[in-house]
Design a protein around this motif. Structure first.
Motif, short mmCIF file in Angstrom:
data_model
loop_
_atom_site.label_atom_id
_atom_site.label_comp_id
_atom_site.label_asym_id
_atom_site.label_seq_id
_atom_site.Cartn_x
_atom_site.Cartn_y
_atom_site.Cartn_z
N ALA A 179 0.92 -1.33 0.16
CA ALA A 179 0.10 -0.12 -0.04
C ALA A 179 0.94 1.02 -0.07
CB ALA A 179 -0.82 0.01 1.20
N ALA A 180 2.00 1.24 0.66
CA ALA A 180 2.87 2.37 0.83
C ALA A 180 3.48 2.73 -0.53
CB ALA A 180 3.88 1.99 1.88
N VAL A 181 3.82 1.68 -1.26
CA VAL A 181 4.55 1.69 -2.69
C VAL A 181 3.35 2.24 -3.35
CG1 VAL A 181 5.48 0.57 -4.62
CG2 VAL A 181 6.21 0.07 -2.61
N ASN A 182 2.21 1.84 -3.64
CA ASN A 182 1.13 2.53 -4.40
C ASN A 182 0.78 3.77 -4.10
OD1 ASN A 182 0.63 0.08 -5.97
ND2 ASN A 182 -0.60 -0.68 -4.42
N TYR A 183 0.75 4.20 -2.76
CA TYR A 183 0.79 5.63 -2.29
C TYR A 183 1.55 6.51 -3.03
CZ TYR A 183 -0.16 9.64 0.20
OH TYR A 183 -0.48 11.09 0.60
N ALA A 184 3.00 6.01 -2.81
CA ALA A 184 4.05 6.96 -3.11
C ALA A 184 3.84 6.96 -4.57
CB ALA A 184 5.36 6.22 -3.00
N ILE A 185 3.36 6.21 -5.69
CA ILE A 185 3.20 6.37 -6.90
C ILE A 185 1.98 7.67 -7.21
CG2 ILE A 185 2.11 5.47 -9.15
CD1 ILE A 185 3.29 2.56 -8.09
N GLN A 186 1.03 7.34 -6.41
CA GLN A 186 -0.10 8.33 -6.29
C GLN A 186 0.50 9.90 -5.89
OE1 GLN A 186 -3.25 6.77 -4.01
NE2 GLN A 186 -3.31 4.98 -5.23
N ALA A 187 1.41 9.88 -5.08
CA ALA A 187 1.96 11.17 -4.54
C ALA A 187 2.85 11.75 -5.24
CB ALA A 187 2.50 10.80 -2.97
N ASP A 188 2.89 11.16 -6.58
CA ASP A 188 3.98 11.65 -7.51
C ASP A 188 5.38 11.71 -7.11
OD1 ASP A 188 2.15 12.28 -9.24
OD2 ASP A 188 1.64 14.45 -8.32
N ALA A 189 5.83 10.61 -6.43
CA ALA A 189 7.18 10.28 -6.07
C ALA A 189 8.20 10.11 -7.23
CB ALA A 189 7.33 9.24 -5.15
N ASP A 190 9.40 10.60 -7.39
CA ASP A 190 10.43 10.28 -8.31
C ASP A 190 11.33 9.60 -7.85
OD1 ASP A 190 9.83 12.48 -10.34
OD2 ASP A 190 10.09 13.73 -8.38
N VAL A 191 11.41 9.16 -6.32
CA VAL A 191 12.52 8.01 -5.90
C VAL A 191 11.75 7.49 -4.64
CG1 VAL A 191 14.72 7.79 -4.91
CG2 VAL A 191 14.44 9.25 -6.63
N ILE A 192 11.80 6.30 -4.53
CA ILE A 192 11.08 5.65 -3.26
C ILE A 192 12.37 4.89 -2.54
CG2 ILE A 192 9.77 3.62 -2.55
CD1 ILE A 192 7.79 4.28 -4.96
N ASN A 193 12.28 5.28 -1.39
CA ASN A 193 13.53 4.59 -0.33
C ASN A 193 12.77 3.61 0.43
OD1 ASN A 193 16.71 4.99 0.57
ND2 ASN A 193 15.12 4.44 2.33
N ILE A 194 13.17 2.45 0.63
CA ILE A 194 12.67 1.34 1.33
C ILE A 194 13.84 0.85 2.06
CG2 ILE A 194 11.33 -0.74 1.48
CD1 ILE A 194 10.30 -0.15 -1.22
N SER A 195 13.89 0.90 3.54
CA SER A 195 15.04 0.66 4.23
C SER A 195 14.63 -0.33 5.00
CB SER A 195 15.59 1.82 5.11
OG SER A 195 16.47 2.50 4.27
N GLN A 196 13.93 -1.54 4.70
CA GLN A 196 13.55 -2.65 5.52
C GLN A 196 13.20 -4.02 4.50
OE1 GLN A 196 9.27 -1.79 6.97
NE2 GLN A 196 9.42 -0.05 5.56
N ASP A 197 13.05 -5.04 5.18
CA ASP A 197 13.02 -6.05 4.52
C ASP A 197 12.08 -7.10 5.06
OD1 ASP A 197 14.31 -7.67 6.12
OD2 ASP A 197 16.46 -7.42 5.23
N THR A 198 11.51 -8.25 4.39
CA THR A 198 10.83 -9.32 5.09
C THR A 198 11.43 -10.03 5.90
OG1 THR A 198 11.15 -10.62 3.15
CG2 THR A 198 9.16 -9.20 3.07
N SER A 199 10.84 -10.43 7.11
CA SER A 199 11.56 -11.45 8.06
C SER A 199 11.92 -12.72 7.51
CB SER A 199 10.56 -11.79 9.14
OG SER A 199 10.38 -10.80 10.08
N ASN A 200 13.07 -13.26 7.94
CA ASN A 200 13.69 -14.31 7.14
C ASN A 200 13.79 -14.35 5.71
OD1 ASN A 200 13.53 -15.57 9.95
ND2 ASN A 200 11.51 -16.20 9.61
N ALA A 201 13.87 -13.22 5.17
CA ALA A 201 14.12 -13.16 3.61
C ALA A 201 13.44 -14.11 3.04
CB ALA A 201 15.67 -13.53 3.53
N VAL A 202 12.07 -13.96 3.43
CA VAL A 202 11.04 -14.93 2.57
C VAL A 202 10.57 -14.21 1.57
CG1 VAL A 202 8.91 -16.00 2.60
CG2 VAL A 202 10.65 -16.17 4.48
N LYS A 203 10.41 -14.55 0.27
CA LYS A 203 9.94 -13.83 -0.79
C LYS A 203 8.26 -13.73 -0.53
CE LYS A 203 9.58 -13.77 -6.00
NZ LYS A 203 10.03 -14.47 -7.26
N PRO A 204 7.89 -12.22 -0.64
CA PRO A 204 6.48 -11.98 -0.35
C PRO A 204 5.74 -12.36 -1.23
CG PRO A 204 7.57 -9.97 -0.86
CD PRO A 204 8.74 -10.98 -0.96
#
Length: 424
Positions: A179-204
């Motif tokens: 939802a955050a990525v989709n919201y960033a698109i709607q908010a006209d972001a040019d760059v998205i920074n994500i400083s986190q990852d899924t637990s146990n490196a499991v593909k989501p």
């Protein structure tokens, strides 16, 4: 409440002891964090909100010729979405850097702790940060210069879109990140920074990758931290950093080598400073922290500078530019630091035309063979001219001496003749 894989909680990649204790309480998985490192120039790593100002210029900025960098771009007009734990605008360096009207709190409503007590969500515009993680990330990207400190963001005229999607209790999930990525698109972001990852490196769940693909198709650069689970040479993919098109950032130390905690893998795009990272904290001041969480925004800042200078470049072209100009000692890609350690100045100055992928050979410093000496038989023209000049000078000296001697002899002969004649 337990989560399924598709609802697996996300973790901010932080390294202080207090935050490590919070992370250890998560029921779903244990988080391996970056080991503590010595604080930058003796600056205390005991972080409170607010905290004192860092007086000097942090080492991660000392390695950059900021005047040369900012002569090319300061990131003006570029919007960077920080998907994190919120961004506190009470810090003076962020007050005018954050677009509070575009911010959003996407944490689930009616949150409760293990005792069933309601947990405060914070402001709806994403400007509450009880953890401090998102405020540090935002500062590395776009903190404004103020008196009393040498710390400043790499893109000090970029604008931050604060998106609160996680908290100290790990309530962020793949759903909230999507939802955050989709919201960033709607908010006209040019760059998205994500400083986190899924637990146990499991593909989501595929929904997250789909959202990121949409962002990339709209020329939005997506930067993500590689993870802090690289102790002992551990190699594994992390998400969302491993998704195609995402620029995964590892952490480097003061020697431009991989930090011991930084996650390794073929998915790593570049490395950036991630040890003893000074940045802004809620309510004012600065703290030092470690982790790829703070390497990613360093690169997001560079991406913002490039986007401001080249607004028509695609996400792939911006990423390729950062990878191509990174400082590296071997040809090609390395699983420890990717294409090398990011070089902001080169990324902004060696940009004659956009590229789609880095060239393994370009950017390497190659030793040049010495030029062989020219074999010269006999005199060179210069030597010939010098010899003639010497002869002329010597001849002139002899002539002057000879004329002088003749005059003296003539004078003495005349004197003798006069004495003989009785004239003297």
């Amino acid at each position: 409440m337990p989560y399924t894989i598709s609802r697996r909680p996300l973790r901010p990649l932080r390294a202080t002891a207090a935050l490590a204790a919070v992370a250890a309480t998560l029921a779903v998985s244990t988080v391996v964090l970056a080991p503590p490192a010595a604080a930058d120039d003796g600056f205390s790593d005991q972080c409170t909100f607010p905290n004192k100002k860092y007086p000097g210029r942090p080492w991660a900025l000392q390695r950059v010729l900021l005047d040369e960098l900012w002569s090319q771009s300061k990131g003006k007009g570029v919007r960077v979405a920080v998907i994190d734990t919120g961004v506190d605008v009470k810090n003076p360096q962020l007050t005018h850097a954050v677009d509070v009207k575009s911010g959003r709190n996407l944490l689930p409503k009616n949150l409760k702790d293990s005792n069933g007590d309601k947990i405060a969500r914070g402001s709806e515009n994403g400007t509450t940060d009880t953890v401090g993680h998102g405020t540090k990330v935002a500062g590395i990207i776009a903190a404004r210069p103020v008196s009393g400190t040498g710390f400043v963001g790499l893109a000090p005229e970029a604008t931050i879109i604060p998106i609160e999607q996680n908290d100290a209790d790990g309530h962020g999930t793949v759903d909230t990140l999507t939802a955050a990525v989709n919201y960033a698109i709607q908010a006209d972001a040019d760059v998205i920074n994500i400083s986190q990852d899924t637990s146990n490196a499991v593909k989501p769940d595929p929904s997250l990758e789909s959202a990121i693909d949409t962002a990339l198709s709209k020329k939005i650069v997506v930067v993500a931290s590689a993870g802090n689970g690289g102790q002992g040479g551990n190699v594994k993919k992390t998400y969302p950093a491993s998704f195609p098109g995402v620029l995964a950032v590892a952490a480097s130390d003061r020697n431009n080598e991989r930090a011991s905690f930084s996650q390794s893998g073929d998915f790593v795009g570049v490395a950036a400073p991630g040890v003893d990272m000074i940045s802004t904290v809620p309510k004012g001041g600065h703290c030092s922290d470690n982790g790829t969480s703070f390497s990613a925004p360093y690169v997001s800042g560079v991406a913002a500078l490039i986007k401001a200078k080249h607004p028509d470049w695609t996400a792939r072209e911006v990423v390729a530019q950062i990878e191509q100009t990174a400082e590296r000692t071997i040809a090609g890609h390395d699983r420890l630091v990717g294409w090398g350690v990011v070089d902001p100045v080169r990324a902004l100055t060696e940009d004659d035309h956009p590229i789609e992928s880095p060239n393994p050979q370009d950017g390497l410093t190659k030793a040049q063979a010495p030029s062989p000496a020219k074999l010269q038989l006999g005199e060179t023209p210069d030597e010939h001219d010098a010899r003639l000049a010497t002869y002329v000078a010597l001849g002139a000296a002899v002539l002057v001496a000879g004329l002088g001697g003749t005059a003296v002899a003539t004078r003495d002969a005349r004197k003798r003749a006069r004495r003989v004649a009785g004239l003297d």
